[in-house]
Design an enzyme around this catalytic site. Sequence first.
Site, PDB file in Angstrom:
ATOM      1  N   THR A 193     -18.780  19.384   3.480  1.00  0.00           N
ATOM      2  CA  THR A 193     -19.481  20.527   2.903  1.00  0.00           C
ATOM      3  C   THR A 193     -20.124  21.326   4.026  1.00  0.00           C
ATOM      4  O   THR A 193     -20.175  20.890   5.176  1.00  0.00           O
ATOM      5  CB  THR A 193     -20.596  20.082   1.926  1.00  0.00           C
ATOM      6  OG1 THR A 193     -21.639  19.442   2.670  1.00  0.00           O
ATOM      7  CG2 THR A 193     -20.065  19.126   0.867  1.00  0.00           C
ATOM      8  N   ASN A 203     -28.825  18.535  -8.255  1.00  0.00           N
ATOM      9  CA  ASN A 203     -28.044  18.430  -7.030  1.00  0.00           C
ATOM     10  C   ASN A 203     -28.526  19.339  -5.903  1.00  0.00           C
ATOM     11  O   ASN A 203     -28.151  19.128  -4.750  1.00  0.00           O
ATOM     12  CB  ASN A 203     -26.579  18.760  -7.378  1.00  0.00           C
ATOM     13  CG  ASN A 203     -25.715  18.932  -6.161  1.00  0.00           C
ATOM     14  OD1 ASN A 203     -25.468  17.982  -5.428  1.00  0.00           O
ATOM     15  ND2 ASN A 203     -25.268  20.156  -5.913  1.00  0.00           N
ATOM     16  N   ILE A 252     -19.785  13.975   3.614  1.00  0.00           N
ATOM     17  CA  ILE A 252     -18.861  14.720   2.768  1.00  0.00           C
ATOM     18  C   ILE A 252     -18.563  16.074   3.406  1.00  0.00           C
ATOM     19  O   ILE A 252     -19.440  16.678   4.035  1.00  0.00           O
ATOM     20  CB  ILE A 252     -19.467  14.930   1.356  1.00  0.00           C
ATOM     21  CG1 ILE A 252     -19.982  13.595   0.778  1.00  0.00           C
ATOM     22  CG2 ILE A 252     -18.447  15.568   0.423  1.00  0.00           C
ATOM     23  CD1 ILE A 252     -18.929  12.523   0.622  1.00  0.00           C
ATOM     24  N   LYS A 259     -35.019  11.559   0.306  1.00  0.00           N
ATOM     25  CA  LYS A 259     -33.954  10.917  -0.461  1.00  0.00           C
ATOM     26  C   LYS A 259     -34.361   9.523  -0.926  1.00  0.00           C
ATOM     27  O   LYS A 259     -33.952   9.081  -2.022  1.00  0.00           O
ATOM     28  CB  LYS A 259     -32.664  10.875   0.356  1.00  0.00           C
ATOM     29  CG  LYS A 259     -32.068  12.257   0.620  1.00  0.00           C
ATOM     30  CD  LYS A 259     -31.757  13.021  -0.668  1.00  0.00           C
ATOM     31  CE  LYS A 259     -31.020  14.314  -0.412  1.00  0.00           C
ATOM     32  NZ  LYS A 259     -30.675  15.032  -1.665  1.00  0.00           N
ATOM     33  N   TYR A 319     -35.738  13.986   5.804  1.00  0.00           N
ATOM     34  CA  TYR A 319     -34.610  13.967   4.872  1.00  0.00           C
ATOM     35  C   TYR A 319     -34.485  12.574   4.268  1.00  0.00           C
ATOM     36  O   TYR A 319     -34.337  12.416   3.051  1.00  0.00           O
ATOM     37  CB  TYR A 319     -33.323  14.359   5.610  1.00  0.00           C
ATOM     38  CG  TYR A 319     -32.095  14.432   4.726  1.00  0.00           C
ATOM     39  CD1 TYR A 319     -31.811  15.581   3.994  1.00  0.00           C
ATOM     40  CD2 TYR A 319     -31.216  13.352   4.624  1.00  0.00           C
ATOM     41  CE1 TYR A 319     -30.687  15.652   3.185  1.00  0.00           C
ATOM     42  CE2 TYR A 319     -30.093  13.423   3.817  1.00  0.00           C
ATOM     43  CZ  TYR A 319     -29.829  14.569   3.108  1.00  0.00           C
ATOM     44  OH  TYR A 319     -28.719  14.639   2.302  1.00  0.00           O
ATOM     45  N   ASP A 351     -28.362  28.113  -9.274  1.00  0.00           N
ATOM     46  CA  ASP A 351     -28.511  28.116  -7.817  1.00  0.00           C
ATOM     47  C   ASP A 351     -29.402  29.288  -7.421  1.00  0.00           C
ATOM     48  O   ASP A 351     -29.460  30.296  -8.140  1.00  0.00           O
ATOM     49  CB  ASP A 351     -27.156  28.253  -7.123  1.00  0.00           C
ATOM     50  CG  ASP A 351     -27.138  27.636  -5.722  1.00  0.00           C
ATOM     51  OD1 ASP A 351     -27.821  28.187  -4.837  1.00  0.00           O
ATOM     52  OD2 ASP A 351     -26.466  26.617  -5.519  1.00  0.00           O
TER      53      ASP A 351
END
Length: 256
Positions: free
Chosen positions: A198, A91, A196, A167, A163, A38
Site C-alpha cells: 500500500t 480501518n 502489505i 496499535k 505507532y 474517508d
Amino acid sequence: MAGMLEGKTALITGGARGIGREAALLFAAEGARVVASDLNAEGAAETVAMINAAGGQALSIECDVTDGAAVNAMIQAVVDAYGRLDCAFNNAGIAGFQVGAVGKKTADWPEDGVDKMIDVNLKSVWLCMRAELKQFEKQGTGGAIVNTASIAGLHGLPTSSLYVAAKHGVVGLTKTAAIEYATDNIRVNSVCPGYIETDMTKDTMARRGDQILARVPAKRMGVPKEIAEMVCWLASDRASFVTGANYNVDGGFVAS
C-alpha cells in the site's frame, strides 16, 4: 448462492484506497450495501463508483474520524440512507512518515507527531466504536466490528514506538469491547496486517525492504485483498462465535 454479507449494511473507514478500498469492493461483491468513508472525499467517491459500476450499492461520506461529532454524523448518515448498520470496518490510519517520525527512536518523536498518531490510529477507533456500539444497541439485533490493528499491535518494532503503542491500544480496545458486548450479540475483532503493498508501506520498504522480507517466511509482501478477505469473514455471520480475536495476516512474520 448468497454472498457472505448479503443484505447487510457495512461501513468502512479509510475507504479511499489500499486495504479500505479492497474491503469495500469485496463487501459489495459479497452482497453488502457499502458506505465508504474517508477524509479523502475524492478517493472514497472513486471507490463507490467502482462498486456501483460493478452492480453493487454504495455511497461515500467525507469524514474526519478524529472528530467525535463528525463520526456521530457519519453513523447517522448511514442509518438515514440504509435504515440500519450491521457491520463496520474501522480501518482509517496513518504511518510514521506522515507525522515526521521516520527512523526516529522513542525519545526523538516530535510531540505533535505523537498527538496526531494517537488521535488517528487509536482515539478515532474508539470514537467510531462508540458510535457503532450505540447504534447496534439501539437496533437490538447485534452487529460486528472489525478494527485494523497491525503486527505492531502484537510486538515491538524499532523506530515505530508510537505507532506500536497506538496499535497495541487497538488490540486492547478490541478485546475489552468484545467481552463487554458479547451478550448483546455484538462481536468485536481486529485484523493485524503484516507488510502489505500500500502507499503507507512504500517509504519503509524503500528504506529497508530487503531486511524486512528476510524476516517474512513467505518471502513476499501481502496485497490488500488478502486482508480484505479476513475482514469480510470476520464481519460475516460465518464468524458467529469469533469475538475478541486479533488475527495476524502477515506471511508468517509474527510466527518467525
